[in-house]
Structure formats: C-alpha cells, structure tokens
Design an enzyme around this catalytic site. Structure first.
Site, PDB file in Angstrom:
ATOM      1  N   HIS A  51       0.842  -1.190   0.000  1.00 33.77           N
ATOM      2  CA  HIS A  51       0.000   0.000   0.000  1.00 33.77           C
ATOM      3  C   HIS A  51       0.883   1.249   0.000  1.00 33.77           C
ATOM      4  CE1 HIS A  51      -3.768  -2.223   1.222  1.00 33.77           C
ATOM      5  NE2 HIS A  51      -2.830  -3.098   1.563  1.00 33.77           N
ATOM      6  N   HIS A  91      -1.940  -1.148   7.202  1.00 29.07           N
ATOM      7  CA  HIS A  91      -1.635  -1.407   5.795  1.00 29.07           C
ATOM      8  C   HIS A  91      -0.589  -0.420   5.276  1.00 29.07           C
ATOM      9  CE1 HIS A  91      -4.999   1.471   5.907  1.00 29.07           C
ATOM     10  NE2 HIS A  91      -4.455   2.007   4.824  1.00 29.07           N
ATOM     11  N   LEU A 141      -8.345  -3.341  10.867  1.00 34.34           N
ATOM     12  CA  LEU A 141      -8.568  -1.931  11.189  1.00 34.34           C
ATOM     13  C   LEU A 141      -9.422  -1.752  12.443  1.00 34.34           C
ATOM     14  CD1 LEU A 141      -8.991  -0.569   7.562  1.00 34.34           C
ATOM     15  CD2 LEU A 141      -7.042  -0.269   9.096  1.00 34.34           C
ATOM     16  N   ASP A 180      -9.470   6.104   7.428  1.00 37.20           N
ATOM     17  CA  ASP A 180     -10.924   6.032   7.254  1.00 37.20           C
ATOM     18  C   ASP A 180     -11.459   4.687   7.712  1.00 37.20           C
ATOM     19  OD1 ASP A 180     -11.351   8.609   5.993  1.00 37.20           O
ATOM     20  OD2 ASP A 180     -10.310   7.791   4.252  1.00 37.20           O
ATOM     21  N   GLY A 181     -10.712   3.617   7.413  1.00 40.27           N
ATOM     22  CA  GLY A 181     -11.153   2.284   7.809  1.00 40.27           C
ATOM     23  C   GLY A 181     -11.229   2.129   9.312  1.00 40.27           C
ATOM     24  N   ASN A 210      -8.095  11.212   3.852  1.00 42.48           N
ATOM     25  CA  ASN A 210      -7.715  11.406   2.446  1.00 42.48           C
ATOM     26  C   ASN A 210      -8.881  11.178   1.483  1.00 42.48           C
ATOM     27  OD1 ASN A 210      -7.932   8.557   2.085  1.00 42.48           O
ATOM     28  ND2 ASN A 210      -5.812   8.284   2.756  1.00 42.48           N
ATOM     29  N   HIS A 285      -3.969   3.207  -3.491  1.00 42.54           N
ATOM     30  CA  HIS A 285      -4.223   2.660  -2.152  1.00 42.54           C
ATOM     31  C   HIS A 285      -3.556   1.310  -1.935  1.00 42.54           C
ATOM     32  CE1 HIS A 285      -6.125   1.391   1.510  1.00 42.54           C
ATOM     33  NE2 HIS A 285      -6.964   2.406   1.551  1.00 42.54           N
ATOM     34  N   ARG A 378     -17.189 -19.738  38.100  1.00 39.38           N
ATOM     35  CA  ARG A 378     -17.009 -18.284  38.132  1.00 39.38           C
ATOM     36  C   ARG A 378     -16.762 -17.782  39.550  1.00 39.38           C
ATOM     37  NH1 ARG A 378     -23.113 -15.693  37.828  1.00 39.38           N
ATOM     38  NH2 ARG A 378     -24.118 -17.265  39.112  1.00 39.38           N
ATOM     39  N   GLU A 432     -17.495  -5.364  24.398  1.00 36.24           N
ATOM     40  CA  GLU A 432     -16.608  -6.517  24.517  1.00 36.24           C
ATOM     41  C   GLU A 432     -15.379  -6.409  23.614  1.00 36.24           C
ATOM     42  OE1 GLU A 432     -20.746  -7.879  25.665  1.00 36.24           O
ATOM     43  OE2 GLU A 432     -19.897  -6.781  23.962  1.00 36.24           O
ATOM     44  N   HIS A 494     -27.719 -17.100  24.345  1.00 34.87           N
ATOM     45  CA  HIS A 494     -26.633 -16.893  25.299  1.00 34.87           C
ATOM     46  C   HIS A 494     -25.862 -18.176  25.614  1.00 34.87           C
ATOM     47  CE1 HIS A 494     -28.479 -13.029  25.709  1.00 34.87           C
ATOM     48  NE2 HIS A 494     -27.730 -12.674  26.740  1.00 34.87           N
TER      49      HIS A 494
END
Length: 683
Positions: A51, A91, A141, A180-181, A210, A285, A378, A432, A494
């Site tokens: 790129h 990238h 990204l 942008d990504g 850009n 790109h 837990r 998450e 769930h």
C-alpha cells in the site's frame, strides 16, 4: 451532568503562541518526507505488493513525528517512559518502517528491501514481535486505536500509582495514526468513547482523512461528520492540512500542551501524494504504482531515480538527533533515580510491576485457598482473584458490564474513573471488542497484567482482538463464564455451543475449562505461568469438588490431561471417559454405574488441550496410548477436535444443535447429559 464537563473553563492553548519552525528544520523535514515517499514506493514496487498511498500521503506527519515530536531513544527502544506511536492503519506499514530505519532503530536498508518477504523484519503489516520500534501488531482496522487507548489508560494508572508531587517518572504521550477504515470499524467507537469517558489526557490520535477507500472514493460509503462525532464523545478536535509541514508543526505542538482530554487531529492529506497519475485516487491505495509511475513520481517530487535512495543529510540529521534522544533519556534517569531514592516503597513496587515478579510461594497460596463446595467455576475464580489481587500489584481486572455475573470484581480495590486512576477494577460497559483491544494495550505497558470478563458466548465479539493478542503472545487473561447450555433460562442466544472449538483453534491461546474448584486454582496457576493469553472457561452452575483433583499442579491441570480414576488393576479399560468442565463430575458418575455392571473404566480430566499437547510422548502414551476400550468424550459443546483423542470410532457426547431456554436440569435431560442417557448411548 454539567454541559461543560468536557470543556476547560479557559482554553489555555489559544493563549500560547507556537514558535514557527526555522527554515533549516523545515527544509530537512521536507527532505525526510520525500525520502519516506521514495522508500515506500520502492519497497512496495520491489515486493510487487503493498500500500504506497498512505505512506506517501502521510509522509510529512511521519517526518515530523520521528524528526521532532516523539520523545524516544532508538538505541533503547524499550525505555519505559518513551512516547508510543501506534500505526492503527497498519496497511501503511512502509510509513512506519521508513521512519524507524531513518530514525536509527535496528531496521536496516536490507530489511526495507525485504518488505513483505519470508522471515523479514518488514512484514506486510507491522508486528511487534518481529520489528524493533513497533509497539503493537496492527492491520485489522480499528484495533490499533483500541490498543493505543489501552496503553494510554495503562500509563494513567501507573502514573497515579507511582508519580509523586516532587517527581514525575511517567508523563509520556501515546500517538496513533488512524485511517478512514479505522474510523468506520465499530471498535474505534467503543474505545474512543471510553477514552473520553476516562478523560485520558495522554493520547493524541491523528486521522489521515484522504477521502479515499480501497474500493474507491470515500463518499460512496461514508458521509458522517467525524469531527462532530468525536466532539460528542468528549474529544478535543483539531483540523489541519496534513501535507503542510508548517501546519503539522503548529497543530502537533499545540496538541501536546495543556492537554486535559483525548485529542484528535483530522489531517487532510492526498493519498499517493507526488504520483502524477494516481495521487488522490484509490489506484494509489492497495497496489504498487508500477515502474513507470514510480519513475514519474520521483521526477515530480525531485527525488533521484536511484532505488532506495536516502540523502546523506537525512542520515546525518537523525544521527545528531539520536545524541539528543539519549540525552533526554539520561535526564529522565536522573529524575527516576531521585524518585527511587526518595520513595523506597514505590521503587520496590515499580520493580515488582516492571518485572512482573510473583511471590515464591504464590502457587502454594493459591492451592491452599479454601473454597466451599459445591461452587460455580465463576465464583471459585473470584475467590482466587481476590487472593491474587492482594499478592500481585500489577493485576488489574475489568468486565463488560457483567462484574456482578462474571465475578471479576476485586473486592479490596476501587473502580477506575476519571477522578480515580488508583483503582484496579475497570468497568468497560457493554463493549466486549473494545475491552479486549484495550486489555492488549494495558499489557503492552510492560507493567500491567489484565484480566477481563464476560459471558463465553460474547467471546465472538472479541475474537479478532483475542486472535491478535495471541499472535503477539501478550499476557492477557480472559474470564469467560456461563460456559454452556447449563446457564439455563437465558436460552440459545446466550448458550455457547461452538465456542470451545473456535477458541481452541486459535494458535498460542491457552484454553482451560476446569471441572471443579481445585482445577480452577490450577487454571489460574497455568494462566500466570503462561507467557501468552489464556481463556478461562467457567461454569455458572455449582459444581462439586472432586476428591481426585486435589493433587499438585504439575501432576494435574499442569499436564493438560490426567487420569482421575484408573481402570481395574491388571485389566485394560472397557471404557475410557474423557471430560472437561461441568461434565467432569458427570463422567465420574457414569464410571460408577459402569463399574456396578463389572466394567473396567478409566476417567480422564482434560481441562487444557494446549498444555497436554506440549507434554512428552511418554506421558501422552500414558494417558491416551494403547487399548483403552471404547473411548468416550463428554463435553457440552460441538465435537470438533475430539476425535484426535477418542478416535474415529469413539463416541462424542456433545451438542449437535443450539440449546434451548429452560432450567439447566431440564436441559441436561433434553440434550442427553445425564448418566442414564450416556449409558444408553455407549452401551
């Protein structure tokens, strides 16, 4: 909530005049920017892959960061108080590699020429295990900004813990370049909202705006007002022409001073700047410019046609800068030494945290924790956490709005907030994915061991972050609760079914599903010992403590799989039952019934496949070798993977559909997880 909660009463920055760059510095930075462009074009072209657009468009930003703004020392890339730079837009890796090479990190011209080649230190996307100066592995990204925010939070926690009014040993900044990504990926929203919620005043994000995507003009898929969005979160937003070196100097200088909350610099750039025919288009790109366009671009930029050309003046500039870099670190060490001398207790804590030192008797103390039976996995884990929290000052925990259900709260410590960075419990809200990226950033401070919790089914939201954490082998512990259909009435939405298999499929991830409180203790010991990430898979429902599991760690959980009930002496087993988690006691109950009818039965607990696979062959043969009769696995998830241990003719007692909404005892009957159903199946 007051309207001005995110706004200073006085905007001090507007009263401070930024001194312009002198002409000589501006000239060399412009030369560095074009050198970045030339190296990036050449490396991508030689690899015939990559790129070039972002490195060419952000060259002035890279030149200014590494030439002026970043407080780092390339000859000591692990200096603790260095500024961090995260290339979330991974990238555009040749921007980072070019900067690291020129700045003097251990990245040679041969490494630059080996871009994207096998075993090179310049892979297609930056990897922190491969390349000195790369702070975190990026590429998918949105995750880089999450890691950067995690680092920023981590250093706020450490500063609150260790700084004193007389000595600030932690005052670094985290810079992050996003594309942008990154802005479009939802995880950037989760983490950016949290950065503002905590009012992190040590992160500066630079948005390479850009107006081009890989697929074409950004306008075809994106029309939000990013400035308004980030202001709504509570960030302070600046705008700048990212290709104007004077403007870049002004805005980054201003962004560093009197910072009270996270800051975003929206830098308008021209993708592929300098390319006569491809600049400003998606053609710059994601693919090489082509030999003729590279030649034309160099002519247009005034760069010599020689491949991988670096002007001697650029090398000389950074050579002199490294002297100042070393001096800056030396000044910090003076402050650090004075701090250490004046604060012996804090220095001792710093040493423990920076080396993540465990007490010598930690495993003994964990094994001796008294936990009532029966108890859910837990809850047993929380009992361990509360002991570890007192023993390990670097242990920090958090949850995605479920601390009351996944039991991740350390009871002796407060909650982290913008007013209180001395807390050790982090509330991430229902985020998450963002939580997982931030946890990776926390551990990348080098001084924090984070554990984070949610229901196992929501590990799907986190999967890409867990994958990158595993790729980096960063030390993060995931506490996944409500681990099977036996969570009950919440139903199939769930109830995890395929999740054991999908997590076990991730390389470097240690997945442990303990069967009782003794194995929960062993699971935590394994997680502390392991240098990479661990997923603890824990039950909601109560489980009985089994007498067979009360054995030393290195004979039990530490082996990954071990025999908890042996077959009749002198008689090969008619059945070998192997189980994990809440199905372990069920396997024992089945064995009792089989023995009543004269069968010889071996029962194997297998809480961790990964630990078992690293055992020597003799041990593996001892557990699974030879004639073991009919082999049966019992686990309330999909069967994938089990036939490696039970053979193609073995029987997998498993889930073949999604679950259902009902009390867990009814579900056990419905889906065949009862002694009677299993006996009917295997006999």
């Amino acid at each position: 909530m007051e309207l001005n909660q995110f706004v200073s009463e006085k905007d001090l920055e507007k009263e401070i005049k930024i001194k312009p760059m002198d002409a000589e510095l501006k000239q060399i930075l412009s030369k560095i920017a074009n050198t970045i462009r030339g190296l990036s074009m050449d490396a991508v072209q030689k690899a015939d892959s990559g790129h070039p657009g972002l490195p060419m468009g952000c060259a002035e930003i890279g030149a200014y960061l590494y030439g002026v703004a970043l407080r780092q020392n390339p000859k000591n890339p692990k200096w603790m108080n260095r500024d961090r730079f995260v290339l979330s837009a991974g990238h555009g890796s040749m921007l980072l590699y070019s900067c690291l090479h020129l700045a003097g990190y251990n990245l040679t011209m041969e490494d630059i020429k080996s871009f994207r080649q096998l075993h090179s230190r310049t892979p297609g996307h930056p990897e922190n295990r491969d390349t000195e100066g790369v702070e975190t592995t990026t590429g998918p990204l949105g995750q880089g900004i999450g890691n950067a925010i995690g680092m920023a939070l981590g250093f706020k926690l450490l500063a609150a813990r260790l700084n004193t009014p007389a000595h600030k040993i932690i005052d670094n900044k985290i810079f992050c370049l996003i594309s942008d990504g990154d802005v479009m990926e939802g995880v950037s929203s989760e983490t950016s909202a949290l950065a503002a919620h905590w009012r992190l005043d040590n992160i500066i994000a630079i948005y390479d705006s850009n107006h081009i995507c890989l697929d074409g003009p950004l306008s075809e898929s994106f029309s939000e007002n990013t400035k308004a969005r980030y202001e709504a979160y509570g960030w302070e937003v600046f705008e700048v022409n990212g290709n104007d070196i004077d403007a870049v100097h002004e805005v980054i200088s201003r962004a560093r001073i009197n910072q009270e909350r996270p800051r975003l610099i929206i830098a308008t750039t021209i993708i592929g700047k300098g390319s006569p025919n491809k600049a400003g288009t998606h053609k710059a790109h994601g693919s090489p410019l082509g030999p003729e366009e590279v030649k034309a671009s160099k002519l247009n930029l005034g760069i010599p046609d020689e491949p991988f050309f670096v002007p001697p003046a650029v090398y000389e500039f950074f050579k002199k800068k490294r002297v100042q870099d070393a001096a800056n670190e030396a000044e910090w060490h003076k402050v650090f030494d004075a701090w250490a001398k004046a604060n012996s207790d804090l220095f001792r804590e710093f040493e423990i945290m920076s080396h993540r030192r465990y007490p010598e008797d930690i495993e003994q103390k964990v094994q001796s924790i008294q936990i009532k039976s029966p108890v859910g996995g837990r809850k047993a884990s929380q009992d361990v956490i509360n002991v570890l929290g007192d023993m390990l000052p670097f242990l920090y925990g958090g949850s995605a709005d479920l601390s009351g259900s996944d039991f991740t709260m350390m009871k002796n410590f407060s909650i982290v907030s913008r007013e209180n960075f001395t807390g050790r419990n982090i509330k991430f809200g229902v985020r998450e994915f963002g939580m997982a990226t931030i946890a990776t950033g926390l551990t990348e401070t080098g001084m924090i061991l984070p554990f984070i919790g949610t229901f196992l089914t929501f590990s799907d939201y986190m999967r890409n972050a867990i994958r990158l954490c595993s790729l980096m082998k960063e030390h993060v512990i995931y506490q996944f609760t409500h681990d099977s259909i036996f969570l009950g009435e919440d139903g199939p939405t769930h109830q995890p079914i395929e999740h054991y298999a999908t997590l076990r499929a991730i390389p470097n991830l240690q997945v442990i599903r303990p069967g009782d409180s003794n194995e929960v203790k062993g699971a935590w010991i394994a997680a502390l010992r392991y240098e990479g990430p661990t997923a603890l898979i824990l039950s909601r429902q109560n489980l009985p403590e089994l007498p067979y599991t009360s054995i030393p760690y290195d004979e039990g959980v530490g082996r990954g799989a071990y025999i908890i009930k042996k077959e009749k002496e002198g008689s090969p087993p008619d059945f070998t039952l192997v189980a994990t988690g809440s199905e372990l006691h069920l396997a024992v109950d089945v064995s009792v019934e089989l023995e009543k009818i004269g069968k010889s039965v071996r029962v194997i607990s297998m809480p961790c496949w990964e630990l078992f696979e690293i055992q020597n062959q003799d041990y593996k043969n001892k557990i699974f070798g030879g004639d073991l009769g009919k082999r049966v696995s019992i686990e309330a998830g999909v069967y994938q993977g089990w036939h490696k241990y039970i053979g193609t003719d073995g029987i997998a007692i498993c889930m073949e559909t999604f679950g259902a909404s009902a009390p867990y005892k009814d579900l056990a009957i419905e889906f065949g997880f009862t002694v009677e159903s299993i006996l009917e199946r295997i006999l």
